[in-house]
Design an enzyme around this catalytic site. Sequence first.
Site, PDB file in Angstrom:
ATOM      1  N   PRO A 192       0.818  -1.224   0.000  1.00  0.00           N
ATOM      2  CA  PRO A 192       0.000   0.000   0.000  1.00  0.00           C
ATOM      3  C   PRO A 192       0.847   1.267   0.000  1.00  0.00           C
ATOM      4  O   PRO A 192       0.429   2.296  -0.542  1.00  0.00           O
ATOM      5  CB  PRO A 192      -0.805  -0.121   1.297  1.00  0.00           C
ATOM      6  CG  PRO A 192      -0.838  -1.573   1.595  1.00  0.00           C
ATOM      7  CD  PRO A 192       0.443  -2.140   1.086  1.00  0.00           C
TER       8      PRO A 192
ATOM      9  N   ILE B 211      -2.225  -6.687  -6.266  1.00  0.00           N
ATOM     10  CA  ILE B 211      -1.707  -7.964  -6.764  1.00  0.00           C
ATOM     11  C   ILE B 211      -2.645  -8.577  -7.805  1.00  0.00           C
ATOM     12  O   ILE B 211      -3.760  -9.005  -7.483  1.00  0.00           O
ATOM     13  CB  ILE B 211      -1.444  -8.945  -5.595  1.00  0.00           C
ATOM     14  CG1 ILE B 211      -0.557  -8.250  -4.537  1.00  0.00           C
ATOM     15  CG2 ILE B 211      -0.802 -10.229  -6.117  1.00  0.00           C
ATOM     16  CD1 ILE B 211       0.721  -7.606  -5.077  1.00  0.00           C
TER      17      ILE B 211
ATOM     18  N   ARG C  19       9.075  -7.390 -18.691  1.00  0.00           N
ATOM     19  CA  ARG C  19       8.698  -6.099 -19.305  1.00  0.00           C
ATOM     20  C   ARG C  19       8.474  -6.199 -20.814  1.00  0.00           C
ATOM     21  O   ARG C  19       7.581  -5.513 -21.336  1.00  0.00           O
ATOM     22  CB  ARG C  19       9.744  -5.039 -18.959  1.00  0.00           C
ATOM     23  CG  ARG C  19       9.523  -4.509 -17.562  1.00  0.00           C
ATOM     24  CD  ARG C  19      10.526  -3.499 -17.087  1.00  0.00           C
ATOM     25  NE  ARG C  19      10.207  -3.143 -15.705  1.00  0.00           N
ATOM     26  CZ  ARG C  19      11.088  -2.765 -14.800  1.00  0.00           C
ATOM     27  NH1 ARG C  19      12.371  -2.681 -15.105  1.00  0.00           N
ATOM     28  NH2 ARG C  19      10.693  -2.470 -13.579  1.00  0.00           N
TER      29      ARG C  19
ATOM     30  N   ARG D  83     -16.825   6.234 -42.531  1.00  0.00           N
ATOM     31  CA  ARG D  83     -17.469   7.471 -42.057  1.00  0.00           C
ATOM     32  C   ARG D  83     -17.370   8.574 -43.111  1.00  0.00           C
ATOM     33  O   ARG D  83     -16.287   8.873 -43.622  1.00  0.00           O
ATOM     34  CB  ARG D  83     -16.787   7.926 -40.760  1.00  0.00           C
ATOM     35  CG  ARG D  83     -17.346   9.189 -40.157  1.00  0.00           C
ATOM     36  CD  ARG D  83     -18.720   8.975 -39.599  1.00  0.00           C
ATOM     37  NE  ARG D  83     -19.221  10.179 -38.944  1.00  0.00           N
ATOM     38  CZ  ARG D  83     -20.432  10.278 -38.426  1.00  0.00           C
ATOM     39  NH1 ARG D  83     -21.260   9.241 -38.477  1.00  0.00           N
ATOM     40  NH2 ARG D  83     -20.830  11.397 -37.847  1.00  0.00           N
TER      41      ARG D  83
ATOM     42  N   GLN E 138      -6.321  14.128 -45.657  1.00  0.00           N
ATOM     43  CA  GLN E 138      -4.908  13.927 -45.295  1.00  0.00           C
ATOM     44  C   GLN E 138      -4.681  13.956 -43.770  1.00  0.00           C
ATOM     45  O   GLN E 138      -3.827  13.241 -43.252  1.00  0.00           O
ATOM     46  CB  GLN E 138      -4.053  14.990 -45.974  1.00  0.00           C
ATOM     47  CG  GLN E 138      -2.612  14.569 -46.090  1.00  0.00           C
ATOM     48  CD  GLN E 138      -1.786  15.573 -46.850  1.00  0.00           C
ATOM     49  OE1 GLN E 138      -1.935  16.778 -46.680  1.00  0.00           O
ATOM     50  NE2 GLN E 138      -0.908  15.093 -47.696  1.00  0.00           N
TER      51      GLN E 138
ATOM     52  N   THR F 219      17.988  -6.246 -19.632  1.00  0.00           N
ATOM     53  CA  THR F 219      17.461  -5.157 -18.805  1.00  0.00           C
ATOM     54  C   THR F 219      17.197  -3.880 -19.603  1.00  0.00           C
ATOM     55  O   THR F 219      16.093  -3.303 -19.524  1.00  0.00           O
ATOM     56  CB  THR F 219      18.450  -4.834 -17.652  1.00  0.00           C
ATOM     57  OG1 THR F 219      18.669  -6.023 -16.922  1.00  0.00           O
ATOM     58  CG2 THR F 219      17.890  -3.773 -16.718  1.00  0.00           C
TER      59      THR F 219
ATOM     60  N   GLN G 120     -10.013   9.879 -31.462  1.00  0.00           N
ATOM     61  CA  GLN G 120     -10.230  11.138 -32.176  1.00  0.00           C
ATOM     62  C   GLN G 120     -10.845  10.877 -33.557  1.00  0.00           C
ATOM     63  O   GLN G 120     -11.697  11.630 -34.016  1.00  0.00           O
ATOM     64  CB  GLN G 120      -8.881  11.880 -32.324  1.00  0.00           C
ATOM     65  CG  GLN G 120      -8.999  13.326 -32.729  1.00  0.00           C
ATOM     66  CD  GLN G 120      -9.679  14.180 -31.662  1.00  0.00           C
ATOM     67  OE1 GLN G 120      -9.789  13.775 -30.511  1.00  0.00           O
ATOM     68  NE2 GLN G 120     -10.160  15.342 -32.059  1.00  0.00           N
TER      69      GLN G 120
ATOM     70  N   GLU H 209       4.529  -2.908 -13.538  1.00  0.00           N
ATOM     71  CA  GLU H 209       5.875  -3.440 -13.894  1.00  0.00           C
ATOM     72  C   GLU H 209       6.890  -2.330 -14.135  1.00  0.00           C
ATOM     73  O   GLU H 209       7.743  -2.435 -15.026  1.00  0.00           O
ATOM     74  CB  GLU H 209       5.779  -4.354 -15.104  1.00  0.00           C
ATOM     75  CG  GLU H 209       4.908  -5.536 -14.822  1.00  0.00           C
ATOM     76  CD  GLU H 209       5.560  -6.853 -15.102  1.00  0.00           C
ATOM     77  OE1 GLU H 209       6.757  -6.925 -15.345  1.00  0.00           O
ATOM     78  OE2 GLU H 209       4.827  -7.831 -15.034  1.00  0.00           O
TER      79      GLU H 209
END
Length: 440
Positions: A128, A157, A243, A268, A279, A313, A336, A363
């Site tokens: 916490p 968790i 990760r 649309r 564009q 890493t 959008q 993470e």
Amino acid sequence: MLGFHLTPEQIEIQKKAREFALREILPVAWHYDAVDDTPLPVLRKAWEAGIMNADIPKEYGGRGLGLVDNVLITEELAAACAGLATSIFDNSLGLEPLRLSTNDDLKKKYFTEIARNFKLICFATSEPTMGSDVSGIRCLARRDGDDYILNGTKYWITNGGLADYMSIFATIDPEKKHDGICAFLVEKNWQGVSIGRRIPKLGQRGSNTVGIKLQDVRVPKENVLAPPGEGFVLAMKTFARTRPAIGAFAVGAARSAMEFAIDYAKRRQAFGAKIATYQAIQHKIADMYQKVETARLLVWKAAWEADQGLDPTIAASVSKLYSTEIALEVANEALQIFAGYGYTKMFPIEKILRDCRLFRIYEGTSEVQRLILSGFALGAYKPVMPPLEDLPIHLEKDIVNLEPGTRAWRCRICGHVHYGDGPPAECPYCFFPQSAFKAV
Ligand SMILES: Cc1cc2nc3c(=O)[nH]c(=O)nc-3n(C[C@H](O)[C@H](O)[C@H](O)COP(=O)(O)OP(=O)(O)OC[C@H]3O[C@@H](n4cnc5c(N)ncnc54)[C@H](O)[C@@H]3O)c2cc1C
């Protein structure tokens, strides 16, 4: 040799995961988001299909897949629902400390059990009062003979409310910081383990998130994943391998947001034409596409490094940081393109946007990834260029017209190059004294 092609086996793994995602996850994703619940039957089906736990080593009855295989799977699952993908992948996270530990008996016992039966295992460093700072763990592990007694609370968790087993990180003394951290494999049914209420969340509501209270929980010495002093490194090594999968979640979710946006833009009409012909919309789609493609390459590279036995890493942090940031951007731009409809619960974008928001947090937050990357870039990174003060000088005779034997002196402060037998008494640009000059 450099190659980006997948093996026939990997194409098959990807295909199976895609089919599973479309058949078992997509149809239920919005329902479980709405009711804020995790469907155990879907998790069980993922286990039956060999999609969950795919990385358990073969020697313990698993499929023995690598990290590249796992990121192929997780991209497909997250494309259908990031929340359910998180819950399904959580076993890989929970098992990673076991894979990295040196406790062979523990590996044999739990890998075999989890490969054979539908069992869930969660991963718990956070509490916490701390998340990013793993050295700040407060959950106490007190030595009692050969056993340990755990007291404390773990928080946030994933699958904690469903898991049979838990990889719990604790400390023998919070004052010891990194040196006190240790880790244990704890069973949910052990005396003193209590599960908190399901934490209500903005997104990824298909994944279960709870707090876990540990009150005088006795852990036998056999269940030590990492003794005191080794737990912090174990947690960091775990993140370095998990990760890339979070990056793959982000790629999957962003890919779906992009695909839905492309579909919508082709249908649309506005101002008498399909919006895909404008564009401004095309550029949004181009940006989405290049971001998804770039993120996937970074994820694959990090996973590949891990599979090659390299230390992943840095590549893992790069892939996590980039992919999770672009996922939010892509989902936002997709919304959008949908405009008003994107803001409703009738179309999929608002859920994807909410789901993507979490990627930048769990993470290791984006800020933590930047800490890791800046630490590397400013430290262990080996530059190719010489230091500024040693930059070579091209003594172009026609330009500077020097006497043979003239020497060059560079001011370390402002970079000015002085030619002469010795350095000047003072730099004519920045006025630093002679001592600022170095012979080049
Ligand atoms: C849905 C969900 C599921 C999760 N699942 C799990 C799980 O299964 N297991 C588990 O152990 N944890 C889990 N977590 C916890 C998660 O890993 C943490 O939330 C995360 O690490 C951040 O910790 P914190 O929330 O305590 O934020 P803090 O660490 O308090 O950080 C607060 C803010 O300060 C920033 N910050 C902190 N330190 C620094 C610094 N040195 N420099 C710059 N900025 C800094 C952070 O980036 C953040 O923006 C989960 C969280 C969520 C929301």
